[in-house]
Each structure stands twice: as C-alpha cells, then as structure tokens.
Design an enzyme around this catalytic site. Sequence first.
Site, mmCIF file in Angstrom:
data_model
loop_
_atom_site.group_PDB
_atom_site.id
_atom_site.type_symbol
_atom_site.label_atom_id
_atom_site.label_comp_id
_atom_site.label_asym_id
_atom_site.label_seq_id
_atom_site.Cartn_x
_atom_site.Cartn_y
_atom_site.Cartn_z
ATOM 1 N N TRP A 162 34.598 30.195 -6.855
ATOM 2 C CA TRP A 162 34.119 29.602 -8.322
ATOM 3 C C TRP A 162 33.140 28.580 -8.162
ATOM 4 O O TRP A 162 33.285 27.352 -8.740
ATOM 5 C CB TRP A 162 35.505 29.115 -8.992
ATOM 6 C CG TRP A 162 36.150 30.244 -9.211
ATOM 7 C CD1 TRP A 162 36.386 30.853 -10.447
ATOM 8 C CD2 TRP A 162 37.465 30.626 -8.706
ATOM 9 N NE1 TRP A 162 37.343 32.017 -10.239
ATOM 10 C CE2 TRP A 162 38.297 31.604 -9.220
ATOM 11 C CE3 TRP A 162 38.419 29.899 -7.441
ATOM 12 C CZ2 TRP A 162 39.148 32.233 -8.743
ATOM 13 C CZ3 TRP A 162 39.207 30.424 -7.113
ATOM 14 C CH2 TRP A 162 40.007 31.782 -7.791
ATOM 15 N N HIS A 177 35.985 29.703 -15.098
ATOM 16 C CA HIS A 177 37.004 30.685 -15.720
ATOM 17 C C HIS A 177 37.808 30.003 -16.792
ATOM 18 O O HIS A 177 37.848 28.903 -17.098
ATOM 19 C CB HIS A 177 37.881 31.326 -14.818
ATOM 20 C CG HIS A 177 38.819 30.168 -13.821
ATOM 21 N ND1 HIS A 177 39.481 30.540 -12.701
ATOM 22 C CD2 HIS A 177 38.875 28.889 -14.059
ATOM 23 C CE1 HIS A 177 40.054 29.286 -12.199
ATOM 24 N NE2 HIS A 177 39.453 28.401 -12.998
ATOM 25 N N ARG A 204 28.928 30.396 -13.799
ATOM 26 C CA ARG A 204 29.255 30.173 -12.426
ATOM 27 C C ARG A 204 27.662 30.016 -11.910
ATOM 28 O O ARG A 204 26.914 30.623 -12.445
ATOM 29 C CB ARG A 204 29.917 31.585 -11.820
ATOM 30 C CG ARG A 204 31.547 31.296 -12.006
ATOM 31 C CD ARG A 204 32.219 32.516 -11.359
ATOM 32 N NE ARG A 204 33.551 32.676 -12.086
ATOM 33 C CZ ARG A 204 34.310 33.553 -11.937
ATOM 34 N NH1 ARG A 204 34.083 34.446 -10.919
ATOM 35 N NH2 ARG A 204 35.413 33.539 -12.540
ATOM 36 N N GLN A 218 35.295 35.477 -20.815
ATOM 37 C CA GLN A 218 36.597 35.726 -20.416
ATOM 38 C C GLN A 218 37.757 35.714 -21.449
ATOM 39 O O GLN A 218 37.378 34.893 -22.349
ATOM 40 C CB GLN A 218 37.138 34.768 -19.340
ATOM 41 C CG GLN A 218 36.573 35.156 -17.620
ATOM 42 C CD GLN A 218 37.241 34.658 -16.493
ATOM 43 O OE1 GLN A 218 37.899 33.785 -16.877
ATOM 44 N NE2 GLN A 218 36.966 35.006 -15.411
ATOM 45 N N VAL A 261 48.173 31.981 -8.610
ATOM 46 C CA VAL A 261 49.267 32.997 -9.259
ATOM 47 C C VAL A 261 50.048 33.424 -8.104
ATOM 48 O O VAL A 261 49.550 33.289 -6.922
ATOM 49 C CB VAL A 261 48.731 34.381 -9.947
ATOM 50 C CG1 VAL A 261 48.390 34.161 -11.317
ATOM 51 C CG2 VAL A 261 47.674 35.022 -9.259
ATOM 52 N N ALA A 315 49.976 35.668 -15.987
ATOM 53 C CA ALA A 315 48.611 35.648 -16.420
ATOM 54 C C ALA A 315 47.668 36.399 -16.204
ATOM 55 O O ALA A 315 47.784 37.387 -14.981
ATOM 56 C CB ALA A 315 47.957 34.036 -15.961
HETATM 57 N N1 PHE Z 1 40.612 33.381 -13.350
HETATM 58 C C1 PHE Z 1 40.514 34.236 -12.382
HETATM 59 C C2 PHE Z 1 39.044 34.655 -12.106
HETATM 60 O O1 PHE Z 1 38.192 34.142 -12.981
HETATM 61 C C3 PHE Z 1 41.281 35.256 -12.944
HETATM 62 C C4 PHE Z 1 42.720 35.362 -12.901
HETATM 63 C C5 PHE Z 1 43.294 34.883 -14.280
HETATM 64 C C6 PHE Z 1 43.477 35.828 -12.125
HETATM 65 C C7 PHE Z 1 44.593 34.657 -14.511
HETATM 66 C C8 PHE Z 1 44.820 35.716 -12.251
HETATM 67 C C9 PHE Z 1 45.232 35.159 -13.221
HETATM 68 O O2 PHE Z 1 38.851 35.210 -11.183
#
Ligand code: PHE
Length: 347
Positions: A162, A177, A204, A218, A261, A315
């Site tokens: 990221w 994100h 990004r 997103q 997660v 999530a």
């Molecule tokens: N935030 C992650 C991404 O941008 C996606 C994600 C969101 C993964 C929530 C798991 C749970 O790549």
Amino acid sequence: MSEKKDLIEELKALQSKAKSELEALVGEKALTSWKSEYLGKTSPVMQIFKRLADAENEERARIGQFANEVKSALESMYEQKVNATHQAALSEELAHEKLDVTIPGRRPLRGRLHITTTTLREMYRIFAEMGFQIYRSPEVESDENNFELLNIPTHHPARDLWDTFFTKKEGVILRTHTSPGQVRAMREFAPEPIRVVLPGMCYRYEQTDASHEFQFNQVELLVVGKKINFANLKGTLEEFVQRMYGKDVSTRIRPSYFPFVEPGGEMDVECFVCGGKGCSVCKQRGWLEILGCGMVHPVVLKNGGYDPQVYSGFAAGLGPERIAMLRYRIDDIRNFWANDVRFLQQF
Ligand code: PHE
C-alpha cells in the site's frame, strides 16, 4: 425688460432647434446624447431657472412658467421619439429574424452519472437491502488510521502493498484503502453492533496498467457484533454477487493475507468472458478477483474499542471499478478517470 424678452426668444429658438435635431436623429445612442444636451442638468433650459434668480417676481413667474412649458414639450417630444425608435428597431428585427416554428427543436445535451457513481449506487442499494448503512470517512488520513491501527506497524513489509502519496504534514497521507474507516466506525459505535459500508476514493503510488490505477474507489464492508462468523461473511458476499451479477454466477474464496484480518481471503467470480474456461482477460485462470475480505483481526477490534473475547466481525474491501469492468466488459481501468467523453457516454 428686454433681457427677459430675450430669454423667451432664446427658449423658443432652443425649442425649435431641439425639435429639428430630434426629428433628424437616428438610433439609441444619438437619443441619449440629445437628452443630456437638452434636458440634462447643464442644458440651457435648466440653466434658465438659475438665470432667473435675480429677475423681478412677476417676470420670474412668467418666464419660469414658459421655461417649464418648453421643458415638458421637450420631454414629451423625447418620449415619442423613444417609442418610435423602439418600434422601428422591433420591426427591423422582426423583418430580419423570421421564426420558422416548423423547424424541429434542437435537443439539449443531457448530462449523465459517471459509471462509477451508477455502480456505487447499485452496490449501496444491494447492501441497504441487507441492512447496511453508509458511513463516510475521509480520503486524507493519518498514517495511524491507515496503517498502525490496522495492525501494520511502520516497518512491516506489508506496507509495500500500500505505497501511497504523502502530504507535507508528517503522518498525514492519502488513504490507500477504505479500511481506516473501520477504526473510525468502531470508535464511534463501540460497544454497539455495526453493519456499515464505507465508500470512497483511495490512492496508491502505483505503476498504472490495465487493471491498476493510482486513484480508484473502494467500498468497505464492516460487520461487528457477538457471534459473527466466517459463514456470515461468505453468505453476505455470495448474496451480493448474485444480486449484482445474477443467480448462476459462481464464486470462490481463496486464502489470502491482510494484516488486519484473520483468517483472510480474496473472492473471485467466474470469468464472464470465457465462462471459466480461461482467456486473456482472466489470464487463463477462469476466475477474476473482485475483493479482499476476512474476519476482523483481534488487534483491530481492540483498537476500535471492542473486546475480542466477546465480539467478532468481518470486513471486506470491494473495488467498484473492477466490479463495473466485469459487468460491462471494460478492459482498461484507466478509462474511468481519463475523462474521455467517448468512453463515458456509453454508460
Ligand atoms: N483493504 C484491503 C485492500 O485494499 C482489502 C480488504 C478489506 C481486505 C477488508 C480485507 C478486509 O487491499
């Protein structure tokens, strides 16, 4: 006495000069200058009143009255000329600009919603049916919310995934994100249960290509409560895909890694182009990735103010542009923000 007589003569002469000039003049502009010449503050008629100041009473009244008559005569002449001029202009215009009421009208160009907006609204609608509310969180974020509190410490290698844009203010970045919104929502609602979608633009530092852009939307999904489990996650996402793409679309969840997660996964949908057989769009895999997901990590729950012994949550992060690409078979994500009307008009 004779001076007074002269004044009357002067006024008469003035009136006839004004009259013949007015009759001869053409156009609005000439009218205006005639008016200021004969009726303006410094015009001879107006000056007469001043010059009368030292005349005898009787004389003053007589000449004054005459001057007033001249003045109103000039005024009404002027009115008439103004009307005549307007009338002439109007007839002229009507004679030249013929209006053909039988010509078909020209349709005004209508604006339209951007394809991402339409897709987002479609997603909101589907998630609203499942009881989700929209929660807005900012695009300019703190490093702490975007990384730290999501279990990505400063030197964690996962930060490479990221890379972002930094502001001049230390610790303030453009979010990579929508996940930092998770912490914001949790901190606002704890210890209540949560069911929200967090939409918005993310940024990004990317080498752009057909499927990567440096700005994109997103939609984050966040559910927190007691006894929330992986089956809830899977059921919700499968239901979403079916409502978005139709009942017979196959999906699968593959294990994947995101620090916030545990366990984590990515969801694929069957490639629409080849029907799962493998083609260039799905890079011969037969599947296309549309989202990352997982059970909210205990560290993140704790950062949000929930006791991970009591609460759990799931999530997911969905890419509306990717979702629109699949739906409309758009083969380059860079089309979305290139602002080319020829592309945008198709939707
Ligand atoms: N935030 C992650 C991404 O941008 C996606 C994600 C969101 C993964 C929530 C798991 C749970 O790549």
